[in-house]
Each structure stands twice: as structure tokens, then as C-alpha cells.
Design a protein around this motif. Structure first.
Motif, PDB file in Angstrom:
ATOM      1  N   ASN A  63       0.847  -1.196   0.000  1.00 55.89           N
ATOM      2  CA  ASN A  63       0.000   0.000   0.000  1.00 55.89           C
ATOM      3  C   ASN A  63       0.879   1.241   0.000  1.00 55.89           C
ATOM      4  O   ASN A  63       2.104   1.148  -0.123  1.00 55.89           O
ATOM      5  CB  ASN A  63      -0.965  -0.005   1.198  1.00 55.89           C
ATOM      6  N   ASP A  64       0.259   2.412   0.167  1.00 58.45           N
ATOM      7  CA  ASP A  64       1.052   3.629   0.348  1.00 58.45           C
ATOM      8  C   ASP A  64       0.736   4.307   1.681  1.00 58.45           C
ATOM      9  O   ASP A  64       1.257   5.381   1.965  1.00 58.45           O
ATOM     10  CB  ASP A  64       0.873   4.603  -0.825  1.00 58.45           C
ATOM     11  N   ASP A  65      -0.106   3.675   2.484  1.00 58.52           N
ATOM     12  CA  ASP A  65      -0.501   4.256   3.772  1.00 58.52           C
ATOM     13  C   ASP A  65       0.311   3.720   4.942  1.00 58.52           C
ATOM     14  O   ASP A  65       0.170   4.204   6.060  1.00 58.52           O
ATOM     15  CB  ASP A  65      -1.989   4.006   4.033  1.00 58.52           C
ATOM     16  N   GLY A  66       1.132   2.713   4.684  1.00 59.69           N
ATOM     17  CA  GLY A  66       2.018   2.220   5.716  1.00 59.69           C
ATOM     18  C   GLY A  66       1.591   0.884   6.304  1.00 59.69           C
ATOM     19  O   GLY A  66       0.417   0.503   6.275  1.00 59.69           O
ATOM     20  N   PHE A  67       2.566   0.188   6.807  1.00 57.06           N
ATOM     21  CA  PHE A  67       2.356  -1.113   7.429  1.00 57.06           C
ATOM     22  C   PHE A  67       1.366  -0.982   8.593  1.00 57.06           C
ATOM     23  O   PHE A  67       1.509  -0.118   9.443  1.00 57.06           O
ATOM     24  CB  PHE A  67       3.701  -1.637   7.940  1.00 57.06           C
ATOM     25  N   GLY A  68       0.347  -1.826   8.622  1.00 57.37           N
ATOM     26  CA  GLY A  68      -0.643  -1.786   9.690  1.00 57.37           C
ATOM     27  C   GLY A  68      -1.817  -0.864   9.441  1.00 57.37           C
ATOM     28  O   GLY A  68      -2.706  -0.752  10.286  1.00 57.37           O
ATOM     29  N   ALA A  69      -1.859  -0.197   8.278  1.00 55.95           N
ATOM     30  CA  ALA A  69      -2.988   0.680   7.959  1.00 55.95           C
ATOM     31  C   ALA A  69      -4.270  -0.136   7.828  1.00 55.95           C
ATOM     32  O   ALA A  69      -4.239  -1.292   7.393  1.00 55.95           O
ATOM     33  CB  ALA A  69      -2.716   1.435   6.659  1.00 55.95           C
ATOM     34  N   PRO A  70      -5.429   0.429   8.188  1.00 56.71           N
ATOM     35  CA  PRO A  70      -6.681  -0.336   8.155  1.00 56.71           C
ATOM     36  C   PRO A  70      -7.039  -0.865   6.772  1.00 56.71           C
ATOM     37  O   PRO A  70      -7.600  -1.949   6.639  1.00 56.71           O
ATOM     38  CB  PRO A  70      -7.735   0.647   8.669  1.00 56.71           C
ATOM     39  N   GLY A  71      -6.712  -0.121   5.715  1.00 54.82           N
ATOM     40  CA  GLY A  71      -7.005  -0.596   4.376  1.00 54.82           C
ATOM     41  C   GLY A  71      -6.203  -1.829   4.010  1.00 54.82           C
ATOM     42  O   GLY A  71      -6.710  -2.734   3.323  1.00 54.82           O
ATOM     43  N   LEU A  72      -4.966  -1.895   4.468  1.00 59.15           N
ATOM     44  CA  LEU A  72      -4.127  -3.067   4.212  1.00 59.15           C
ATOM     45  C   LEU A  72      -4.644  -4.265   4.997  1.00 59.15           C
ATOM     46  O   LEU A  72      -4.692  -5.386   4.486  1.00 59.15           O
ATOM     47  CB  LEU A  72      -2.678  -2.766   4.588  1.00 59.15           C
TER      48      LEU A  72
ATOM     49  N   ALA B 246      -2.258  -3.743  -4.379  1.00 57.92           N
ATOM     50  CA  ALA B 246      -1.955  -2.556  -3.578  1.00 57.92           C
ATOM     51  C   ALA B 246      -3.241  -1.900  -3.101  1.00 57.92           C
ATOM     52  O   ALA B 246      -4.140  -1.652  -3.894  1.00 57.92           O
ATOM     53  CB  ALA B 246      -1.132  -1.567  -4.397  1.00 57.92           C
ATOM     54  N   GLY B 247      -3.325  -1.628  -1.809  1.00 64.91           N
ATOM     55  CA  GLY B 247      -4.503  -0.955  -1.249  1.00 64.91           C
ATOM     56  C   GLY B 247      -4.811  -1.462   0.146  1.00 64.91           C
ATOM     57  O   GLY B 247      -3.934  -2.020   0.794  1.00 64.91           O
ATOM     58  N   ILE B 248      -6.004  -1.346   0.592  1.00 66.90           N
ATOM     59  CA  ILE B 248      -7.074  -0.567  -0.031  1.00 66.90           C
ATOM     60  C   ILE B 248      -6.860   0.887   0.366  1.00 66.90           C
ATOM     61  O   ILE B 248      -6.818   1.206   1.564  1.00 66.90           O
ATOM     62  CB  ILE B 248      -8.455  -1.059   0.427  1.00 66.90           C
ATOM     63  N   ASN B 249      -6.745   1.757  -0.614  1.00 66.66           N
ATOM     64  CA  ASN B 249      -6.450   3.153  -0.321  1.00 66.66           C
ATOM     65  C   ASN B 249      -7.693   3.888   0.172  1.00 66.66           C
ATOM     66  O   ASN B 249      -8.756   3.777  -0.440  1.00 66.66           O
ATOM     67  CB  ASN B 249      -5.941   3.850  -1.587  1.00 66.66           C
ATOM     68  N   PRO B 250      -7.604   4.631   1.282  1.00 69.47           N
ATOM     69  CA  PRO B 250      -8.736   5.438   1.739  1.00 69.47           C
ATOM     70  C   PRO B 250      -8.822   6.744   0.954  1.00 69.47           C
ATOM     71  O   PRO B 250      -8.214   7.753   1.290  1.00 69.47           O
ATOM     72  CB  PRO B 250      -8.409   5.702   3.213  1.00 69.47           C
ATOM     73  N   GLY B 251      -9.560   6.719  -0.121  1.00 64.18           N
ATOM     74  CA  GLY B 251      -9.659   7.840  -1.041  1.00 64.18           C
ATOM     75  C   GLY B 251      -9.478   7.343  -2.455  1.00 64.18           C
ATOM     76  O   GLY B 251      -8.745   6.382  -2.710  1.00 64.18           O
ATOM     77  N   ALA B 252     -10.162   7.982  -3.389  1.00 65.24           N
ATOM     78  CA  ALA B 252     -10.161   7.517  -4.774  1.00 65.24           C
ATOM     79  C   ALA B 252      -8.824   7.745  -5.458  1.00 65.24           C
ATOM     80  O   ALA B 252      -8.085   8.674  -5.128  1.00 65.24           O
ATOM     81  CB  ALA B 252     -11.266   8.223  -5.555  1.00 65.24           C
ATOM     82  N   ASN B 253      -8.512   6.898  -6.417  1.00 63.68           N
ATOM     83  CA  ASN B 253      -7.383   7.081  -7.331  1.00 63.68           C
ATOM     84  C   ASN B 253      -7.911   6.912  -8.741  1.00 63.68           C
ATOM     85  O   ASN B 253      -7.846   5.836  -9.332  1.00 63.68           O
ATOM     86  CB  ASN B 253      -6.275   6.076  -7.035  1.00 63.68           C
ATOM     87  N   LEU B 254      -8.454   7.999  -9.267  1.00 62.52           N
ATOM     88  CA  LEU B 254      -9.158   8.006 -10.547  1.00 62.52           C
ATOM     89  C   LEU B 254      -8.515   9.001 -11.506  1.00 62.52           C
ATOM     90  O   LEU B 254      -7.914   9.991 -11.085  1.00 62.52           O
ATOM     91  CB  LEU B 254     -10.618   8.407 -10.331  1.00 62.52           C
ATOM     92  N   GLY B 255      -8.674   8.753 -12.803  1.00 63.76           N
ATOM     93  CA  GLY B 255      -8.199   9.714 -13.783  1.00 63.76           C
ATOM     94  C   GLY B 255      -6.740  10.077 -13.584  1.00 63.76           C
ATOM     95  O   GLY B 255      -5.869   9.209 -13.465  1.00 63.76           O
ATOM     96  N   SER B 256      -6.465  11.370 -13.515  1.00 64.77           N
ATOM     97  CA  SER B 256      -5.089  11.841 -13.384  1.00 64.77           C
ATOM     98  C   SER B 256      -4.441  11.453 -12.061  1.00 64.77           C
ATOM     99  O   SER B 256      -3.217  11.551 -11.916  1.00 64.77           O
ATOM    100  CB  SER B 256      -5.037  13.371 -13.548  1.00 64.77           C
ATOM    101  N   ASP B 257      -5.243  11.002 -11.093  1.00 62.03           N
ATOM    102  CA  ASP B 257      -4.677  10.557  -9.809  1.00 62.03           C
ATOM    103  C   ASP B 257      -3.670   9.430  -9.986  1.00 62.03           C
ATOM    104  O   ASP B 257      -2.788   9.237  -9.134  1.00 62.03           O
ATOM    105  CB  ASP B 257      -5.778  10.033  -8.875  1.00 62.03           C
ATOM    106  N   VAL B 258      -3.807   8.649 -11.047  1.00 55.25           N
ATOM    107  CA  VAL B 258      -2.942   7.480 -11.205  1.00 55.25           C
ATOM    108  C   VAL B 258      -1.480   7.876 -11.374  1.00 55.25           C
ATOM    109  O   VAL B 258      -0.589   7.032 -11.211  1.00 55.25           O
ATOM    110  CB  VAL B 258      -3.380   6.586 -12.384  1.00 55.25           C
ATOM    111  N   TYR B 259      -1.217   9.158 -11.655  1.00 51.55           N
ATOM    112  CA  TYR B 259       0.161   9.596 -11.848  1.00 51.55           C
ATOM    113  C   TYR B 259       0.830  10.045 -10.545  1.00 51.55           C
ATOM    114  O   TYR B 259       2.059  10.098 -10.482  1.00 51.55           O
ATOM    115  CB  TYR B 259       0.219  10.725 -12.885  1.00 51.55           C
TER     116      TYR B 259
END
Length: 232
Positions: free
Chosen positions: A7-16, A87-100
């Protein structure tokens, strides 16, 4: 099957943790996640300094690096025999230009670059609402199971965004769609300390039928196959 989770929120994040619960006893899970939050870091990689990896338990690793670093180390060193990286689950959308600029998406993209099957998955958060991770996990598990049974083109990955709010455990429709190419509607406020970003994801411009509109307006799970440039 062995599956790498990051993920990108860190080890132990609720989404992970929720992502791990999606598989329960159906797969061998290997977690390789950043030691600290790395949201918005995009596809940064570490090449000029050592990357410390800490073993937190059986098949669980905390990495002093970026999400893309995690994918590289996981697939090159820790579990090169893995069938998928998710990878995830990210809290917040990753849509359109967000993918960059998304670290979540970068982790999946790096896996695709290396020739592995991968998925990035995010949960949009509607205005004035909060995530119910149990409900998110229920829907994420169904979507992931479906996608992992699909064929995917080489050097491509799936980018998934769940709509919000989710209605309990009722079925949510899915839609395969393209990325929206519209930029965010944003500006900067000038302060004595510098420029401060001002913008709202909820009012972002979108084109009907593309991923932003599918997730925001149609209330469906948006699924986009993203290919590397060399594979187009």
C-alpha cells in the motif's frame, strides 16, 4: 497461490488489514509495505541508498522505502514466485489523473513493469461520510475475486475504485471503463508562508462513461486496465 499485498498508507494501515481479510484462507499472503505513510509520493524509487527491510512476523515485512520500492523488493527478493501483487485498499479515490501521483497505483504499476499481474484498489470517500471497512472489505473481496479470474494483457494492471457510500452488503455493479483525462479543478491560495493547494475531489470535472463519472455519478465500481506505454 501466493499474493503480495502492499500500500502507500504504511504497514498496519486499516485498508491493508482489510485487504488481507479479503483472502482469509484462500491464498498465501505476503505483506511488504512501507514503514511510514507514503501517500501521494507517486512512482519514486530508491536507487542511491540502502533500503532497510524489517521482518515483522511470518511473511510480513516493513520497508523503509516507497510503495514502488516495496514492489521491487517483494518481487525481486522476497516472493518472486508470487502470482499477484495487490496494492490498497487506499482510503480515497485514485481516478483519472490521480494514477500519476498515487503511491498505491505506483506499486501496482511497478509490478506490471516487472511483468507481474497486479491490481491497485481504492475506496472513494463521499463528502461528509466515513469508510466502514467491513463493508468495503466485503465488496473489495468480490471484485478482486472476479478480476483475478480475468485475463489481463501483459505489462498491464487493473485500477479499481469503489463508490461511496456503500449500501451494506448488497451487490454493487461494476463497470470496465477508461481513465478520465480531465485535470482536477484546483488553485492555490497565497499566504505569507507560500502557496497552499485548494481543491475538492468531489467537484472535479469528468467525462460521462469514464472512471470518475462511473464511480462518482453512477455509483458503480470503476475498473480500468492500464497498460505500460511500451505495451500499447
Amino acid at each position: 497461490m501466493k499474493i503480495i499485498l502492499t500500500n502507500d498508507d504504511g504497514f498496519g494501515a486499516p485498508g491493508l488489514n482489510t485487504l488481507e481479510d479479503c483472502f482469509q484462507d484462500s491464498a498465501q499472503i505476503v505483506i511488504v509495505a512501507p514503514a511510514e505513510p507514503q501517500s501521494g509520493i507517486a512512482h519514486k524509487v530508491t536507487t542511491r541508498s540502502a533500503i532497510r527491510v524489517n521482518r515483522m512476523g511470518p511473511n510480513r515485512y516493513s520497508v523503509d522505502g516507497t510503495p514502488a520500492d516495496c514492489s521491487r523488493i517483494a518481487l525481486k527478493q522476497i516472493a518472486p514466485e508470487a502470482g499477484w501483487l495487490i496494492a490498497g485498499i487506499n482510503p480515497g479515490a485514485n481516478l483519472g489523473s490521480d494514477v500519476y501521483n498515487s503511491g498505491t497505483v505506483a506499486a501496482a504499476r511497478e509490478a506490471a513493469i516487472l511483468g507481474f499481474r497486479s491490481i491497485s484498489i481504492s475506496q472513494y470517500i463521499a463528502k461528509h461520510h466515513q469508510i466502514n471497512w467491513d463493508i468495503t472489505g466485503y465488496h473489495a473481496a468480490a471484485v478482486l475475486k472476479m478480476l483475478m479470474e480475468q485475463d489481463i494483457a501483459p505489462f498491464s494492471f487493473w485500477n479499481v475504485n469503489l463508490p461511496h457510500p456503500l449500501d451494506g452488503h448488497s451487490d454493487i455493479p461494476t463497470k470496465f471503463c477508461k481513465l478520465d483525462i480531465n485535470p482536477h479543478k484546483y488553485d492555490f491560495k497565497i499566504t505569507e508562508n507560500g502557496y497552499i493547494y485548494e481543491g475538492s475531489i468531489h467537484e472535479r470535472p469528468r467525462r460521462p462513461g469514464t472512471d470518475v463519472a462511473v464511480c462518482f455519478d453512477e455509483g458503480k465500481v470503476s475498473i480500468t486496465q492500464i497498460a505500460m506505454g511500451a505495451a500499447n
